[in-house]
Scaffold this active site. Structure first.
Site, short mmCIF file in Angstrom:
data_model
loop_
_atom_site.label_atom_id
_atom_site.label_comp_id
_atom_site.label_asym_id
_atom_site.label_seq_id
_atom_site.Cartn_x
_atom_site.Cartn_y
_atom_site.Cartn_z
CG ASP A 18 -9.71 1.95 -0.39
OD1 ASP A 18 -8.81 1.96 -1.24
OD2 ASP A 18 -9.49 1.97 0.84
CG ASP A 29 -2.26 0.59 0.98
OD1 ASP A 29 -2.35 1.46 0.11
OD2 ASP A 29 -3.23 0.22 1.68
#
Ligand code: GLA
Length: 445
Positions: free
Chosen positions: A230, A169
């Site tokens: 997301d 990430d």
């Protein structure tokens, strides 16, 4: 990871007869790591289980050894592995808040009492593969130790745990550093000698920062990457992702191919936010997009009809098509969209196609769509054998002039497969996507 570093130094006495030149070359080659030839499939904790670390009050749903073992068992026993789901992936919140004294990542000891290697062995013993999460920055998005300053150590740690897949990430780092940092971590992964799928968040953070990601580099170093927000448990979230991929398709699609995929994020089929129709839409659209199929759902409680969507072999076959060409939106008008993905088999340089008719309308009744194959760019003289991938409908072999009629439910989808039929007429290769942005066509809505 896709590197081969060659350091060659020629010089000294032995070579003086040949040349007096001292050649120092540092040659860094980007190489395929051979993984993810088709989009990865598996189960990933994040969307459904988030950062629930409260094992005292919620022992069955917290991020823990038990959760991953349970999902591993179900992926095998309930037929998910049989249709291709193979990775069991941990996401954020598995870590202890501190690194060990020696600077190594360590799992939260209460929630992962046997350690990560033991869990990895369990997953492997069940015939599956094992994935982990870290973050390139100082912290993970949920505030656990990040990899910055420890890239080599962390790559080695993952290798020592027999990890098969790493999602890196990008929270708490500067997007400008990612052009160096993501390849660097990939280099260290590769140096371990263990093949690990490398999932990057590199472009999405750069896009958020107003930068233009260097996709040539991203393709070279990552097996998959996130481009957009997301996913959340809602139809609105799913629609925004579909729109993003449609609206930016000209820059996004060329980046996909065997070994390197755009990742529109997890499958949320079977959770709380999508209706049955909307769930069918996500699965069909992810197949059109050549997306990784990473289920984030409670497999203990999923209802049979949602399980059937996730296990639809015909749609999975589209997703996993070996050509790896990502599909595109070829028509959009008054809430109706048509998406097409070129797939195998190819005959006489004509592709076969998966075609998705998507209804974004909310006026409560199914919409009729009627369009000839020719209008969608399906022009092979021998015609196409057409079948519906959700319903048991076989249209038989249709010529390009045939008008195909489908009824598409609100926020639902009809997905067809059109297998090109051999023809003996000579043909020349043509653009697989014939645009049909002609408003008013098809003429039934
Ligand atoms: C980011 C990622 C998500 C998830 C969370 C974890 O938001 O995009 O997929 O990994 O971090 O904190």
């Amino acid at each position: 990871m896709k590197y081969e570093a060659k350091n060659c130094v020629m010089g000294g006495n032995a070579l003086r007869a040949v040349t007096t030149l001292l050649i120092i070359c540092v040659h860094v080659l980007a190489l395929e790591n051979g993984l993810a030839r088709t989009p990865p499939m598996g189960w990933l904790a994040w969307e459904r289980f988030r950062c629930n670390t409260d094992c005292k009050n919620d022992p069955d749903n917290c991020i823990s050894d038990k959760l991953f073992r349970t999902m591993t068992d179900i992926v095998v026993s309930e037929g998910y592995a049989d249709v291709g789901y193979e990775y069991i992936n941990i996401d954020d919140c598995w870590l202890d808040k501190e690194r060990s004294y020696s600077g190594h990542l360590q799992a939260d000891a209460e929630r992962f009492p046997y350690g990560i290697r033991d869990l990895s062995d369990y997953v492997h013993a069940k015939g599956l593969k094992f994935g982990m999460y870290e973050d390139y920055g100082n912290y993970t998005c949920a505030g656990y130790p990040g990899a910055l300053g420890y890239l080599e150590t962390d790559a080695q740690t993952f290798a020592s745990w027999n990890v098969d897949y790493v999602k890196l990430d990008g929270c708490y780092s500067h997007p400008r550093d990612m052009d160096v940092g993501y390849p660097e971590f990939g280099f260290h992964l590769n140096r371990t000698g263990r093949a690990m799928v490398y999932s990057c968040s590199w472009p999405v953070y750069q896009i958020y920062a107003g930068m233009q990601p260097n996709f040539t580099k991203i393709i070279e170093h990552c097996n998959l990457w996130r481009n957009f927000d997301d996913i959340q448990d809602s139809w609105a979230s799913l629609e925004s992702i579909i729109d993003y991929y449609g609206n930016n398709q000209d820059t996004i699609i060329p980046n996909a191919g065997p070994g390197h995929w755009n990742d529109p994020d997890m499958l949320i089929v079977g959770n709380f936010g999508l209706s049955y129709e909307q769930s069918k839409t996500q699965m069909a659209m992810w197949a059109i997009l050549a997306a990784p199929l990473l289920m984030s759902v409670d497999l203990r409680t999923i209802r049979a009809e949602y399980k059937a969507i996730l296990q639809n072999k015909k749609i999975i076959a589209v997703d996993q098509d070996p050509l790896g060409i990502q599909g595109r939106r070829i028509y959009k008008h008054k809430g109706i969209e048509i998406w097409a993905r070129p797939i195998t088999p190819i005959s006489n340089s004509y592709f076969s196609y998966a075609i998705a008719f998507l209804n974004r309308r909310t006026d409560g009744t199914p919409s009729d769509v009627a369009v000839t194959l020719h209008e969608m760019g399906l022009v092979a003289p021998g015609g196409y054998r057409i079948e519906d991938l959700y319903e048991d409908v076989d249209y038989g072999v249709l010529t390009p002039q045939t008008k195909i009629k489908v009824k598409v439910n609100p926020s639902g989808v009809v997905i067809l497969r059109a297998d090109v039929q051999p023809s003996f007429r000579h043909s020349t290769p043509f653009n697989p996507f014939r645009q049909i942005f002609r408003p008013g066509l098809p003429n039934t809505f």
